[in-house]
Write a protein that holds these residues in place. Structure first.
Motif, PDB file in Angstrom:
ATOM      1  N   ALA A 228      37.789  97.965  35.595  1.00 21.91           N
ATOM      2  CA  ALA A 228      37.737  97.386  34.251  1.00 21.91           C
ATOM      3  C   ALA A 228      37.738  95.864  34.296  1.00 21.91           C
ATOM      4  CB  ALA A 228      38.917  97.888  33.422  1.00 21.91           C
ATOM      5  N   ASP A 229      38.571  95.299  35.156  1.00 15.98           N
ATOM      6  CA  ASP A 229      38.708  93.842  35.242  1.00 15.98           C
ATOM      7  C   ASP A 229      37.673  93.201  36.155  1.00 15.98           C
ATOM      8  OD1 ASP A 229      40.934  94.234  33.664  1.00 15.98           O
ATOM      9  OD2 ASP A 229      42.372  93.924  35.285  1.00 15.98           O
ATOM     10  N   ARG A 230      37.020  94.046  36.974  1.00  9.73           N
ATOM     11  CA  ARG A 230      36.096  93.546  37.997  1.00  9.73           C
ATOM     12  C   ARG A 230      36.782  92.503  38.877  1.00  9.73           C
ATOM     13  NH1 ARG A 230      29.860  93.822  36.468  1.00  9.73           N
ATOM     14  NH2 ARG A 230      29.896  95.795  35.412  1.00  9.73           N
ATOM     15  N   GLN A 231      38.010  92.851  39.234  1.00  9.35           N
ATOM     16  CA  GLN A 231      38.823  92.007  40.105  1.00  9.35           C
ATOM     17  C   GLN A 231      39.427  92.897  41.180  1.00  9.35           C
ATOM     18  OE1 GLN A 231      39.193  88.634  39.869  1.00  9.35           O
ATOM     19  NE2 GLN A 231      37.740  88.682  38.175  1.00  9.35           N
ATOM     20  N   LEU A 232      39.377  92.442  42.429  1.00  8.45           N
ATOM     21  CA  LEU A 232      39.850  93.259  43.542  1.00  8.45           C
ATOM     22  C   LEU A 232      41.264  92.921  44.000  1.00  8.45           C
ATOM     23  CD1 LEU A 232      36.580  93.314  45.668  1.00  8.45           C
ATOM     24  CD2 LEU A 232      37.421  95.052  44.076  1.00  8.45           C
ATOM     25  N   GLY A 233      41.833  91.847  43.492  1.00  2.00           N
ATOM     26  CA  GLY A 233      43.142  91.403  43.959  1.00  2.00           C
ATOM     27  C   GLY A 233      44.223  92.460  43.861  1.00  2.00           C
ATOM     28  N   ALA A 234      44.276  93.171  42.756  1.00  3.24           N
ATOM     29  CA  ALA A 234      45.329  94.168  42.552  1.00  3.24           C
ATOM     30  C   ALA A 234      45.210  95.335  43.532  1.00  3.24           C
ATOM     31  CB  ALA A 234      45.307  94.679  41.115  1.00  3.24           C
ATOM     32  N   ILE A 235      43.983  95.806  43.785  1.00  2.63           N
ATOM     33  CA  ILE A 235      43.820  96.939  44.710  1.00  2.63           C
ATOM     34  C   ILE A 235      44.105  96.508  46.141  1.00  2.63           C
ATOM     35  CG2 ILE A 235      41.307  96.702  44.988  1.00  2.63           C
ATOM     36  CD1 ILE A 235      43.175 100.052  44.886  1.00  2.63           C
ATOM     37  N   VAL A 236      43.734  95.297  46.500  1.00  2.00           N
ATOM     38  CA  VAL A 236      44.021  94.796  47.849  1.00  2.00           C
ATOM     39  C   VAL A 236      45.535  94.676  48.039  1.00  2.00           C
ATOM     40  CG1 VAL A 236      43.773  92.816  49.405  1.00  2.00           C
ATOM     41  CG2 VAL A 236      41.792  93.661  48.130  1.00  2.00           C
ATOM     42  N   ALA A 237      46.218  94.116  47.054  1.00  2.00           N
ATOM     43  CA  ALA A 237      47.676  93.979  47.136  1.00  2.00           C
ATOM     44  C   ALA A 237      48.348  95.348  47.174  1.00  2.00           C
ATOM     45  CB  ALA A 237      48.194  93.170  45.951  1.00  2.00           C
TER      46      ALA A 237
END
Length: 156
Positions: free
Chosen positions: A91-100
């Motif tokens: 949804a956010d098109r951001q990978l930071g959360a999944i990597v963390a």
């Protein structure tokens, strides 16, 4: 954030002859600033129970020792938490959360004595269930981008 007018225009352009990059150029936006071509997030959220059911059943069939010991309820909670992080990243098109999140899970499971193959199996069964949902519910003209979003997040 899109204005209501931009949202209407983008929605009206969602036809086979308009690719997402072409739409982005037309409305003067970065491709990453456009909504998903198909509501992948909504599709996944609508099928969340079925996806978690399928992933939990597959994980149980795989007989991973630490997951078997944890029990079905804890396995479902873990899969549900991973599902939420994956959907939020799409949804956010951001990978930071999944990597963390993956880093945290790796450290926790390593400390608990899990083999890396056990953890990878848990991720894989959820990915497979999510893929099946997206493939079944996405029009063919949007499939490459929808699967690309899911694969990018789970491959991060």
């Amino acid at each position: 954030m899109l204005t209501p007018e931009e949202d209407v225009e983008i929605t009206s352009l969602r036809r086979p002859e308009w690719t997402t990059p072409a739409i982005a150029r037309h409305v003067g936006r970065e491709r990453s600033g456009l909504p998903c071509p198909m509501d992948v997030v909504g599709m996944l959220r609508d099928a969340e129970t079925e996806i978690i059911d399928a992933a939990a059943a597959a994980l149980a069939r795989s007989h991973q020792s630490h997951y078997d010991k944890a029990g079905a309820e804890e396995d479902r909670e873990r899969l549900d938490a991973l599902f939420d992080v994956v959907v939020r990243a799409i949804a956010d098109r951001q990978l930071g959360a999944i990597v963390a999140y993956a880093g945290t899970i790796a450290a926790e499971r390593f400390t608990a004595g899990f083999d890396i193959a056990e953890v990878q199996t848990a991720f894989n069964v959820l990915e497979e269930a999510m893929w099946r949902t997206v493939v079944a519910g996405t029009p063919k003209e949007d499939l490459a981008e929808s699967i690309g979003l899911l694969s990018t997040v789970l491959g991060a």
